[in-house]
Design a protein around this motif. Structure first.
Motif, PDB file in Angstrom:
ATOM      1  N   SER A   1       0.874  -1.186   0.000  1.00  0.00           N
ATOM      2  CA  SER A   1       0.000   0.000   0.000  1.00  0.00           C
ATOM      3  C   SER A   1       0.906   1.229   0.000  1.00  0.00           C
ATOM      4  N   ALA A   2       0.291   2.391  -0.014  1.00  0.00           N
ATOM      5  CA  ALA A   2       1.036   3.648   0.126  1.00  0.00           C
ATOM      6  C   ALA A   2       1.345   3.864   1.609  1.00  0.00           C
TER       7      ALA A   2
ATOM      8  N   LYS B   1      -2.324  10.197   5.661  1.00  0.00           N
ATOM      9  CA  LYS B   1      -1.894   9.165   4.716  1.00  0.00           C
ATOM     10  C   LYS B   1      -1.382   9.819   3.438  1.00  0.00           C
TER      11      LYS B   1
ATOM     12  N   THR C   1      -1.851   8.809   0.507  1.00  0.00           N
ATOM     13  CA  THR C   1      -2.956   8.815  -0.470  1.00  0.00           C
ATOM     14  C   THR C   1      -3.811  10.078  -0.313  1.00  0.00           C
TER      15      THR C   1
ATOM     16  N   GLU D   1       1.045   4.130  -3.980  1.00  0.00           N
ATOM     17  CA  GLU D   1       1.443   2.727  -4.034  1.00  0.00           C
ATOM     18  C   GLU D   1       2.619   2.550  -5.004  1.00  0.00           C
TER      19      GLU D   1
ATOM     20  N   PHE E   1      -3.757  -1.204  -5.294  1.00  0.00           N
ATOM     21  CA  PHE E   1      -4.726  -0.107  -5.420  1.00  0.00           C
ATOM     22  C   PHE E   1      -5.100   0.312  -6.836  1.00  0.00           C
TER      23      PHE E   1
ATOM     24  N   ARG F   1     -11.346   3.117  -2.000  1.00  0.00           N
ATOM     25  CA  ARG F   1     -10.379   3.268  -0.914  1.00  0.00           C
ATOM     26  C   ARG F   1     -10.132   1.927  -0.218  1.00  0.00           C
ATOM     27  N   GLY F   2      -8.914   1.725   0.193  1.00  0.00           N
ATOM     28  CA  GLY F   2      -8.554   0.458   0.832  1.00  0.00           C
ATOM     29  C   GLY F   2      -8.350  -0.654  -0.179  1.00  0.00           C
ATOM     30  N   GLY F   3      -8.272  -0.291  -1.456  1.00  0.00           N
ATOM     31  CA  GLY F   3      -8.300  -1.290  -2.529  1.00  0.00           C
ATOM     32  C   GLY F   3      -7.036  -2.099  -2.730  1.00  0.00           C
ATOM     33  N   SER F   4      -5.973  -1.812  -1.991  1.00  0.00           N
ATOM     34  CA  SER F   4      -4.778  -2.662  -2.150  1.00  0.00           C
ATOM     35  C   SER F   4      -5.077  -4.095  -1.715  1.00  0.00           C
ATOM     36  N   ASP F   5      -6.020  -4.242  -0.808  1.00  0.00           N
ATOM     37  CA  ASP F   5      -6.481  -5.587  -0.420  1.00  0.00           C
ATOM     38  C   ASP F   5      -6.963  -6.357  -1.650  1.00  0.00           C
TER      39      ASP F   5
HETATM   40  N1  ASP Z   1      -3.733   3.767  -0.288  1.00  0.00           N
HETATM   41  C1  ASP Z   1      -5.096   3.481  -0.613  1.00  0.00           C
HETATM   42  C2  ASP Z   1      -6.016   4.060   0.441  1.00  0.00           C
HETATM   43  O1  ASP Z   1      -5.557   4.733   1.339  1.00  0.00           O
HETATM   44  C3  ASP Z   1      -5.361   2.029  -0.830  1.00  0.00           C
HETATM   45  C4  ASP Z   1      -4.979   1.116   0.299  1.00  0.00           C
HETATM   46  O2  ASP Z   1      -4.238   1.509   1.190  1.00  0.00           O
HETATM   47  O3  ASP Z   1      -5.427  -0.031   0.298  1.00  0.00           O
HETATM   48  O4  ASP Z   1      -7.197   3.896   0.359  1.00  0.00           O
END
Ligand code: ASP
Length: 445
Positions: free
Chosen positions: A38-39, A49, A51, A116, A170, A184-188
Motif C-alpha cells: 500500500s502507500a 496518509k 494517499t 502505491e 490499489f 479506498r482500501g483497494g490494495s487488499d
Molecule cells: N492507499 C489506498 C487508500 O488509502 C489504498 C490502500 O491503502 O489499500 O485507500
C-alpha cells in the motif's frame, strides 16, 4: 516450493522502521515471493496518509493552485524512508514526474495511485526484487469493472516471469490505457487478484492487528481472536460491520480456493486469522465464530389479513421500495405480516412517500415504520450441527433484560440475527459473548 503473496497495508509501510520489519518478514520465508504494498499510511493518529495528500494535490491542481507546499510533504515522506534505508533509487526523478503529471491534469486516480507506485519502487529497491507496474497486469473493462479474464492471463504470465516481485496495490489500467484505482482500501483487492493470477498457496494480508476478533473490542474487553473463519462466515460478519478486509478482496481468492491469512506486521510471531474455504478440518472450541452488529436500522411492518393467499403482495411491497431507490437488508415475515428491514439512512426523507405508495399498491390493513433498531448477527458454522444454540442466545438476552424485536435465522443456519433497540445494542453483544465465549471457557476449564 509454494508461493505466498504478501500484501502489506499502509501502517505496515509508514516509515523506514516498518520497511525493516516487512523485509524481515519477507526474507524469513522463501515462499514469500510476491509482495503487494500500500502507500505509506499514518505514523500516528494525527498523521496524514500519503494517499490523502495526493488527492489533495490533485484537488489543488484542479483549481489551478500551486501544489508545491502539499507535494513537498509527500516528497519528505518518501525521502525520509529512502534516506534511512540507504536506498540508491533516483526518487526525485519519479517524484518530479508525478508532480508534473498531476499539474497537467492527469486526474484523481492517477494522483492517488502514485502512493502505491512510489512505495513499490522503494520497496523493490530495498529488497532487490523486480518491480512490476500494476498498470501492465490489472485491467478494467469499459464499464469500469475488473476484467478478470484478461487480468488473470496477462498478470499470471507477467508474474511467472519473475522469481521475486513487487506489484503496487490499489490500481490497474482502464480500457483506454489510463490508470484507474479501486475504491479506498483497494490494495487488499490487488493482493487477492495477484494471489489468484499466480495461483498462490496463500494470500497473506499483513496489517496492524492480529486478525479478526470474535467481537468488537470497543464493546467487549479483550475479545478472543478468531483462528479460522470460512469465507461465508466472514461475509456475514463483515456485512454486519466487522471490517478487516475490503469486501471485494474476498471474491478473487474465494473462487480460486486460496486461503487468506490476516497477520500483524508488528507481531509476526502471532498466527493471525485464516480465512478458508472448507470448514471440516477446523473445529473450534466455541460453538460460534463471531458476533457483529450495527445500529440504525428501521423495520417497515406491513400487515394484511390473508396476505399469504394474495398473489404478488410481496412483490408490490418491494416495488414501492424499488421506486424510491431503497434496497432492503432482510425480510423476516409472518403469515399476515411482512417486515422489511432497511437502513435508516436509506429511507431518510422518504418515509411518508413509502407508506403512501405501499397503501396504493397493496391496500394493506396497516403500514408502520419502526426506527432505532440495532441488528446483531451471531455467526458460526458450528451452529449447523449443534442443538440449543438459539435457546442459549435468547436465554442470554432474556437474562440481560433485553427485549428482542426481530429474529431472522438464515436458511444456511450459519447465523442468527436478532434486532434489539439501539439503546440495548452494546449490552446485547456482551450478553451473547458471555454466553458463547466466556461461559464456554468456564465450562471447559
Ligand atoms: N492507499 C489506498 C487508500 O488509502 C489504498 C490502500 O491503502 O489499500 O485507500
Amino acid at each position: 516450493m509454494g508461493i505466498k503473496v504478501s500484501k502489506f497495508g499502509g501502517s505496515s509501510l509508514a516509515d523506514a522502521a516498518q520497511f525493516q520489519k516487512v523485509k524481515q518478514i519477507l526474507l524469513s520465508d522463501g515462499d514469500r515471493r510476491i509482495v503487494v504494498p500500500s502507500a505509506p499510511g499514518k505514523r500516528s493518529a494525527a498523521d496524514t496518509k500519503v494517499t490523502d495528500l495526493l488527492y489533495e494535490c490533485n484537488r489543488l491542481a484542479g483549481q489551478g493552485k500551486d501544489i508545491t507546499p502539499a507535494f513537498e510533504k509527500i516528497r519528505e515522506r518518501y525521502h525520509g524512508i529512502a534516506q534511512e534505508l540507504g536506498l540508491s533509487v533516483d526518487l526525485d526523478a519519479h517524484l518530479d514526474e508525478v508532480k508534473k503529471n498531476i499539474c497537467l491534469g492527469a486526474g484523481a486516480d492517477y494522483a492517488a495511485s502514485r502512493g502505491e507506485y512510489l512505495n513499490g519502487i522503494l520497496l523493490a529497491d530495498y529488497l532487490g526484487w523486480d518491480f512490476i507496474d500494476a498498470k501492465d497486469g490489472i485491467f478494467f473493462d469499459e464499464e469500469g469493472h475488473l476484467d478478470s479474464d484478461k487480468t488473470n492471463s496477462v498478470l499470471g504470465a507477467l508474474l511467472r516471469g519473475h522469481e521475486y516481485a513487487v506489484v503496487p496495490g490499489f490500481y490497474g489500467c482502464d480500457s483506454h490505457g489510463n490508470v484507474k484505482t479501486f475504491s479506498r482500501g483497494g490494495s487488499d483487492i490487488s493482493g487477492a487478484i495477484v494471489a489468484r493470477a499466480i495461483d498462490a498457496d496463500v494470500y497473506e494480508n499483513w496489517t496492524d492487528v492480529s486478525g479478526c476478533l470474535m467481537a468488537d473490542p470497543r464493546i467487549v474487553r479483550n475479545p478472543v481472536p478468531i483462528r479460522y473463519v470460512t469465507y461465508r462466515e466472514l461475509r456475514e460478519l463483515s456485512y454486519m460491520g466487522a471490517s478487516v478486509l475490503h469486501e471485494d478482496a474476498i471474491f478473487p481468492v474465494r473462487i480460486a480456493g486460496i486461503p487468506t491469512n490476516i497477520r500483524n506486521t508488528n507481531k509476526p510471531e502471532e498466527p493471525g486469522t485464516i480465512i478458508g474455504y472448507e470448514a471440516e478440518d477446523h473445529e473450534s472450541k466455541y460453538m460460534i465464530t463471531g458476533i457483529a452488529g450495527h445500529k440504525d436500522f428501521a423495520i417497515i411492518a406491513v400487515e394484511k389479513a390473508m396476505m399469504n393467499a394474495e398473489l404478488g403482495f410481496g412483490r408490490r411491497v418491494l416495488q414501492a421500495l424499488e421506486e424510491e431507490g431503497v434496497s432492503f437488508e432482510h425480510m423476516p415475515s409472518g403469515i399476515d405480516t411482512m417486515s422489511v428491514v432497511v437502513h435508516e439512512s436509506a429511507i431518510e426523507g422518504k418515509k411518508e412517500r413509502l407508506i403512501q405508495r405501499i397503501h396504493e399498491l397493496c391496500s394493506p390493513d396497516s403500514v408502520e415504520i419502526h426506527s432505532g433498531l440495532a441488528l446483531i448477527a451471531t455467526v458460526g458454522r458450528g451452529m449447523v450441527r449443534s442443538k440449543g444454540t438459539s435457546a442459549r442466545l435468547f436465554n442470554a438476552l432474556m437474562k440481560a433484560g433485553i427485549n428482542v424485536r426481530l429474529i431472522d435465522q438464515g436458511s444456511s443456519e450459519l447465523n442468527i440475527i436478532v434486532g434489539v433497540d439501539n439503546l440495548d445494542f452494546e449490552n446485547a453483544v456482551r450478553a451473547i459473548y458471555r454466553a458463547f465465549v466466556i461461559n464456554e471457557t468456564e465450562n471447559r476449564w
